[in-house]
Design a protein around this motif. Structure first.
Motif, PDB file in Angstrom:
ATOM      1  N   TYR A 189       0.827  -1.208   0.000  1.00  0.00           N
ATOM      2  CA  TYR A 189       0.000   0.000   0.000  1.00  0.00           C
ATOM      3  C   TYR A 189       0.865   1.263   0.000  1.00  0.00           C
ATOM      4  N   GLU A 190       1.870   1.309   0.867  1.00  0.00           N
ATOM      5  CA  GLU A 190       2.726   2.498   0.940  1.00  0.00           C
ATOM      6  C   GLU A 190       3.523   2.684  -0.353  1.00  0.00           C
ATOM      7  N   ALA A 192       2.652   1.626  -3.368  1.00  0.00           N
ATOM      8  CA  ALA A 192       1.714   2.017  -4.421  1.00  0.00           C
ATOM      9  C   ALA A 192       1.380   3.497  -4.345  1.00  0.00           C
ATOM     10  N   LYS A 193       1.209   4.018  -3.138  1.00  0.00           N
ATOM     11  CA  LYS A 193       0.904   5.439  -2.974  1.00  0.00           C
ATOM     12  C   LYS A 193       2.059   6.320  -3.460  1.00  0.00           C
ATOM     13  N   LYS A 194       3.286   5.853  -3.236  1.00  0.00           N
ATOM     14  CA  LYS A 194       4.454   6.643  -3.663  1.00  0.00           C
ATOM     15  C   LYS A 194       4.625   6.636  -5.182  1.00  0.00           C
ATOM     16  N   HIS A 196       1.974   6.282  -7.290  1.00  0.00           N
ATOM     17  CA  HIS A 196       0.761   6.851  -7.881  1.00  0.00           C
ATOM     18  C   HIS A 196       0.929   8.340  -8.166  1.00  0.00           C
ATOM     19  N   ASP A 197       0.745   8.723  -9.416  1.00  0.00           N
ATOM     20  CA  ASP A 197       0.896  10.125  -9.831  1.00  0.00           C
ATOM     21  C   ASP A 197      -0.002  10.368 -11.039  1.00  0.00           C
ATOM     22  N   GLY A 204      -0.470   3.690  -9.245  1.00  0.00           N
ATOM     23  CA  GLY A 204       0.338   3.018  -8.240  1.00  0.00           C
ATOM     24  C   GLY A 204       0.209   1.510  -8.270  1.00  0.00           C
ATOM     25  N   LYS A 254      -8.669   0.873   0.099  1.00  0.00           N
ATOM     26  CA  LYS A 254      -7.642   1.917   0.174  1.00  0.00           C
ATOM     27  C   LYS A 254      -6.702   1.873  -1.023  1.00  0.00           C
ATOM     28  N   ILE A 255      -6.251   0.682  -1.369  1.00  0.00           N
ATOM     29  CA  ILE A 255      -5.308   0.557  -2.478  1.00  0.00           C
ATOM     30  C   ILE A 255      -5.924   1.035  -3.783  1.00  0.00           C
ATOM     31  N   GLU A 258      -7.053   4.943  -3.504  1.00  0.00           N
ATOM     32  CA  GLU A 258      -5.990   5.925  -3.305  1.00  0.00           C
ATOM     33  C   GLU A 258      -4.812   5.757  -4.258  1.00  0.00           C
ATOM     34  N   ALA A 259      -4.669   4.563  -4.850  1.00  0.00           N
ATOM     35  CA  ALA A 259      -3.505   4.341  -5.707  1.00  0.00           C
ATOM     36  C   ALA A 259      -3.819   3.439  -6.907  1.00  0.00           C
TER      37      ALA A 259
END
Length: 462
Positions: A189-190, A192-194, A196-197, A204, A254-255, A258-259
């Protein structure tokens, strides 16, 4: 009354009109039918799931397979449609299809219902030369056993799969990120968030979002297992409303929210593959059989994908799934069709077919994985970047121990009871509604818990 499996034909009967879109197979490879029948053309109808390995079989068979007096007609259908049509076909004694393209879930239940032909008599009457050519012992026995009953084969594995994480090494390097060899879902999860753009077109992480027990249900149920959840206790009381299950539901949402990809609920594995192939996605969790298309010619990520074990969380052991797509005979087809179909099944699951796929595409993108041990000895395949991790994942997967706590069922990405096809699909619809905020988590959990309790009561499991 406690039961781990029961024969319940009515729950699988569906009121669906059967329809097909046919593609014709024929070509240069001469394969003599074991029956030796000649004369009028025997038409064999086959339905396959719409995925890259099956698509390859349809094309290769059309161009390379030929049996005297036999016309092979192949349909490639979306997986949910395939399951619905074949379940209707099998449960009503229909003869639209002569070959059923199924997995362990169907094979074990359908064999008990009498919906599949026992293949042992067909193997027994093969000539010595043909037995040697087919080399049945070379089939991966775990896959064979998953579609057998009481020591008798009711299907032959076409390809097998587990699940793992695939990630874009180029995007990871650009962000200075490192993928652990055995990541947790929190770490995924962390990461993927980094990655994701959306402003730069980067996603992500992608996963199946389309409802269906064999669609979003496949990754989701393994997430439940990873978080320490289960669906029933040993007395068949539903255990959906637990902290472990809630954590899995929340992580899945969440995944993807958010990503994840846009249009979450429209994504089957085909859309996920295309997104990952584009080079614009950082992480993808799905079947090991999906890796070959990522390494194929034309893929923007060929040679740039890393492969690691499926994510764990509270459960520390391998939380992958185990599946195979196999071919079984419709017992209601006439004898001549069944023999012709069996001959085609042998060719499609043979070492000869696997060798042909590697000659047509040395990348291994067309090659059925995890069906034969010899596949991993071929020069064209053993060096594939995903081959080692595929074997490692398969070898460390325990089909009989899906959860941390004891359960009265087996199955890693599903529950091996007849009712799960319907219940699992309803669950994924509640999951989809929760992901897009149509219902709350409390509502989704309650609906699902009530659903599984009702299954246990109606099925007389308790």
């Amino acid at each position: 009354m406690k039961r781990t499996l029961k024969v319940l034909v009515s729950v699988l009967s569906l009121s669906v009109l059967l329809s097909t879109t046919m593609a014709f197979a024929g070509g240069q490879q001469e394969v003599k039918p074991e029956s030796g029948e000649t004369g009028a053309t025997t038409v064999v109808n086959i339905a396959l799931a719409n995925n890259p390995i099956s698509q390859a079989l349809e094309k290769i068979a059309r161009e390379n397979y030929k049996a005297e007096g036999v016309d092979i007609q192949i349909s490639v259908l979306p997986e949910n449609d395939l399951r619905q049509k074949l379940t209707t076909e099998a449960s009503t004694g229909g003869t639209t299809y002569d070959v059923f393209f199924i997995g362990p879930y169907e094979a074990n239940n359908w064999a008990r219902f009498g919906w599949l032909e026992n293949l042992e008599p067909y193997f027994s009457k093969m000539t010595a030369a043909k037995k040697s050519w087919y080399d049945r012992a070379d089939l991966i026995q775990g896959m064979v056993g998953s579609v057998s009953l009481d020591g008798n084969a009711y299907a032959v594995p076409f390809y097998g799969e587990s699940s793992f994480i695939m990630y874009n090494k180029e995007l990871f390097a650009a962000k200075g990120l490192v993928m652990p060899d055995a990541p947790t879902w929190d770490q995924i999860y962390e990461l993927a968030k980094k990655i994701h753009d959306p402003a730069k077109g980067s996603v992500g992480m992608t996963m199946r979002g389309a409802p269906g027990w064999g669609m979003s249900g496949a990754p989701f149920v393994t997430m439940v297992n990873a978080f320490g959840g289960r669906f029933y206790d040993m007395d068949w009381n539903a255990t959906v409303d637990t902290p472990e299950q809630r954590a899995a539901w929340q992580m899945y949402k969440k995944i993807l929210r958010e990503a994840g990809q846009k249009d979450i609920l429209s994504y089957t594995y085909n859309e996920c593959i295309a997104l990952m192939q584009s080079g614009n996605c950082g992480i993808y969790y799905d079947a090991t059989s999906i890796a070959p298309p990522l390494e194929s010619e034309g893929s923007a990520v060929a040679g740039k994908v890393g492969y690691v074990l499926p994510p764990h969380q509270k459960m520390k052991t391998n939380t992958a799934w185990l599946w195979n797509w196999s071919m079984g005979l419709n017992p209601k087809s006439d004898a001549k069709k069944k023999q012709a179909a069996f001959d085609f099944m042998l060719w499609a699951t043979s070492k000869e077919y696997i060798k042909l796929t590697t000659e047509l595409d040395p990348s291994g993108a067309l090659t059925p994985p995890a069906s034969r041990s010899s596949t991993y000895k071929l020069d064209a395949y053993k060096s594939a970047p995903y081959a080692e991790m595929t074997l490692k994942t398969l070898e460390s997967t325990d089909f009989t121990k899906p959860t941390m706590e004891p359960v009265p069922y087996v199955g890693l990405q599903y529950i091996a009871i007849p009712e799960f096809a319907d219940a699992g699909t309803k669950m994924t619809q509640y999951l989809a509604d929760y992901v897009v905020d149509k219902i709350t988590l409390d509502e989704a959990i309650k609906k699902t818990n009530d659903l599984f309790n009702q299954v246990a009561v109606d099925g007389k499991y308790r």
